[in-house]
Design a protein around this motif. Structure first.
Motif, PDB file in Angstrom:
ATOM      1  N   LEU A  96      10.510  10.332 -12.820  1.00 22.37           N
ATOM      2  CA  LEU A  96      11.573  10.060 -11.682  1.00 22.37           C
ATOM      3  C   LEU A  96      12.067   8.858 -12.233  1.00 22.37           C
ATOM      4  O   LEU A  96      11.633   7.814 -12.812  1.00 22.37           O
ATOM      5  N   THR A  97      13.356   8.693 -11.831  1.00 23.13           N
ATOM      6  CA  THR A  97      13.888   7.375 -11.947  1.00 23.13           C
ATOM      7  C   THR A  97      14.813   7.032 -10.675  1.00 23.13           C
ATOM      8  O   THR A  97      15.329   8.067  -9.728  1.00 23.13           O
ATOM      9  N   GLY A  98      15.231   5.752 -10.635  1.00 29.67           N
ATOM     10  CA  GLY A  98      16.065   5.457  -9.481  1.00 29.67           C
ATOM     11  C   GLY A  98      15.388   5.478  -8.003  1.00 29.67           C
ATOM     12  O   GLY A  98      14.155   5.215  -7.949  1.00 29.67           O
ATOM     13  N   LYS A  99      16.013   5.881  -6.916  1.00 33.19           N
ATOM     14  CA  LYS A  99      15.613   6.218  -5.665  1.00 33.19           C
ATOM     15  C   LYS A  99      14.505   7.053  -5.497  1.00 33.19           C
ATOM     16  O   LYS A  99      13.673   7.053  -4.677  1.00 33.19           O
ATOM     17  N   LYS A 100      14.618   7.960  -6.449  1.00 34.46           N
ATOM     18  CA  LYS A 100      13.363   9.173  -6.393  1.00 34.46           C
ATOM     19  C   LYS A 100      12.184   8.491  -6.886  1.00 34.46           C
ATOM     20  O   LYS A 100      11.135   9.285  -6.472  1.00 34.46           O
ATOM     21  N   ALA A 101      12.148   7.490  -7.507  1.00 36.91           N
ATOM     22  CA  ALA A 101      10.957   6.950  -7.800  1.00 36.91           C
ATOM     23  C   ALA A 101      10.246   6.062  -6.774  1.00 36.91           C
ATOM     24  O   ALA A 101       8.966   5.569  -7.171  1.00 36.91           O
ATOM     25  N   ARG A 102      10.654   5.949  -5.638  1.00 32.66           N
ATOM     26  CA  ARG A 102      10.235   5.314  -4.991  1.00 32.66           C
ATOM     27  C   ARG A 102       9.107   6.017  -4.003  1.00 32.66           C
ATOM     28  O   ARG A 102       8.930   7.078  -3.690  1.00 32.66           O
ATOM     29  N   ILE A 103       8.091   5.119  -3.534  1.00 36.37           N
ATOM     30  CA  ILE A 103       6.764   5.730  -2.935  1.00 36.37           C
ATOM     31  C   ILE A 103       6.689   4.898  -1.473  1.00 36.37           C
ATOM     32  O   ILE A 103       7.070   3.794  -1.213  1.00 36.37           O
ATOM     33  N   LYS A 104       6.391   5.907  -0.605  1.00 31.83           N
ATOM     34  CA  LYS A 104       6.339   5.654   0.607  1.00 31.83           C
ATOM     35  C   LYS A 104       5.397   4.539   1.097  1.00 31.83           C
ATOM     36  O   LYS A 104       4.334   4.625   0.675  1.00 31.83           O
ATOM     37  N   GLU A 105       5.717   3.645   1.762  1.00 36.74           N
ATOM     38  CA  GLU A 105       4.542   2.526   2.267  1.00 36.74           C
ATOM     39  C   GLU A 105       3.575   3.190   3.350  1.00 36.74           C
ATOM     40  O   GLU A 105       4.052   3.825   4.157  1.00 36.74           O
ATOM     41  N   LYS A 106       2.343   2.885   3.182  1.00 34.22           N
ATOM     42  CA  LYS A 106       1.464   3.393   4.121  1.00 34.22           C
ATOM     43  C   LYS A 106       1.504   2.603   5.496  1.00 34.22           C
ATOM     44  O   LYS A 106       1.602   1.198   5.340  1.00 34.22           O
ATOM     45  N   ARG A 107       1.484   3.333   6.538  1.00 32.28           N
ATOM     46  CA  ARG A 107       1.563   2.669   7.842  1.00 32.28           C
ATOM     47  C   ARG A 107       0.126   2.424   8.369  1.00 32.28           C
ATOM     48  O   ARG A 107      -0.786   3.336   8.311  1.00 32.28           O
ATOM     49  N   PHE A 108       0.001   1.473   9.086  1.00 33.45           N
ATOM     50  CA  PHE A 108      -1.392   0.973   9.463  1.00 33.45           C
ATOM     51  C   PHE A 108      -1.373   1.224  11.183  1.00 33.45           C
ATOM     52  O   PHE A 108      -0.323   0.974  11.782  1.00 33.45           O
ATOM     53  N   ARG A 139       0.804  -1.326   0.033  1.00 28.44           N
ATOM     54  CA  ARG A 139       0.087   0.066  -0.026  1.00 28.44           C
ATOM     55  C   ARG A 139       1.042   1.076   0.079  1.00 28.44           C
ATOM     56  O   ARG A 139       1.727   1.298   0.938  1.00 28.44           O
ATOM     57  N   GLY A 140       0.803   2.097  -0.986  1.00 28.49           N
ATOM     58  CA  GLY A 140       1.467   3.311  -1.018  1.00 28.49           C
ATOM     59  C   GLY A 140       0.767   4.570  -0.557  1.00 28.49           C
ATOM     60  O   GLY A 140      -0.429   4.472  -0.400  1.00 28.49           O
ATOM     61  N   SER A 141       1.588   5.516  -0.017  1.00 28.26           N
ATOM     62  CA  SER A 141       1.234   6.620   0.553  1.00 28.26           C
ATOM     63  C   SER A 141       1.491   7.683  -0.432  1.00 28.26           C
ATOM     64  O   SER A 141       2.415   8.302  -0.567  1.00 28.26           O
ATOM     65  N   VAL A 142       0.298   8.311  -1.183  1.00 28.54           N
ATOM     66  CA  VAL A 142       0.426   9.362  -1.973  1.00 28.54           C
ATOM     67  C   VAL A 142      -0.680  10.311  -1.648  1.00 28.54           C
ATOM     68  O   VAL A 142      -1.670   9.992  -1.301  1.00 28.54           O
TER      69      VAL A 142
END
Length: 115
Positions: free
Chosen positions: A103-115, A89-92
């Motif tokens: 975006l490429t590389g590490k910039k293209a990562r999406i933070k994971e949603k915390r529960f 689950r991504g947090s956007v």
């Protein structure tokens, strides 16, 4: 207009898919017909957008394959979709994350949603 909706309801296929949104990483298993045979192929990537409503709903998935971005649009209620599995689950903040294309590389990562 009501007649069209009535016909769509009649031909509607009852399928249950997990809830997912933009930013989620999902795996779509879909059927491919090659000649007389059928096989299942997996497509795993990040959901960029979901559009449409009811039976005409589609979603776009993006993945990086060999340093090249590949996007695919799937109809949600397609008979060729075997299963959909939510991996992360991504947090956007947005519904449509087209900025991910540039975006490429590490910039293209999406933070994971915390529960």
């Amino acid at each position: 207009m009501d007649l069209i909706k009535a016909v769509e309801k009649e031909f509607e296929v009852a399928t249950s898919h997990p809830k997912f949104g933009a930013g989620d990483t999902i795996t779509v298993s879909y059927k491919i017909a090659e000649g007389g045979k059928e096989r299942i192929q997996n497509f795993r990537g990040v959901v960029i957008q979901i559009r449409g409503r009811e039976t005409t709903k589609t979603f776009t998935i993006r993945k990086i394959s060999g340093n090249i971005g590949v996007e695919r649009i799937f109809p949600l209620y397609s008979p060729f979709i075997d299963s959909i599995e939510v991996n992360k689950r991504g947090s956007v903040r947005r519904k449509r994350i087209f900025y991910l294309r540039s975006l490429t590389g590490k910039k293209a990562r999406i933070k994971e949603k915390r529960f």
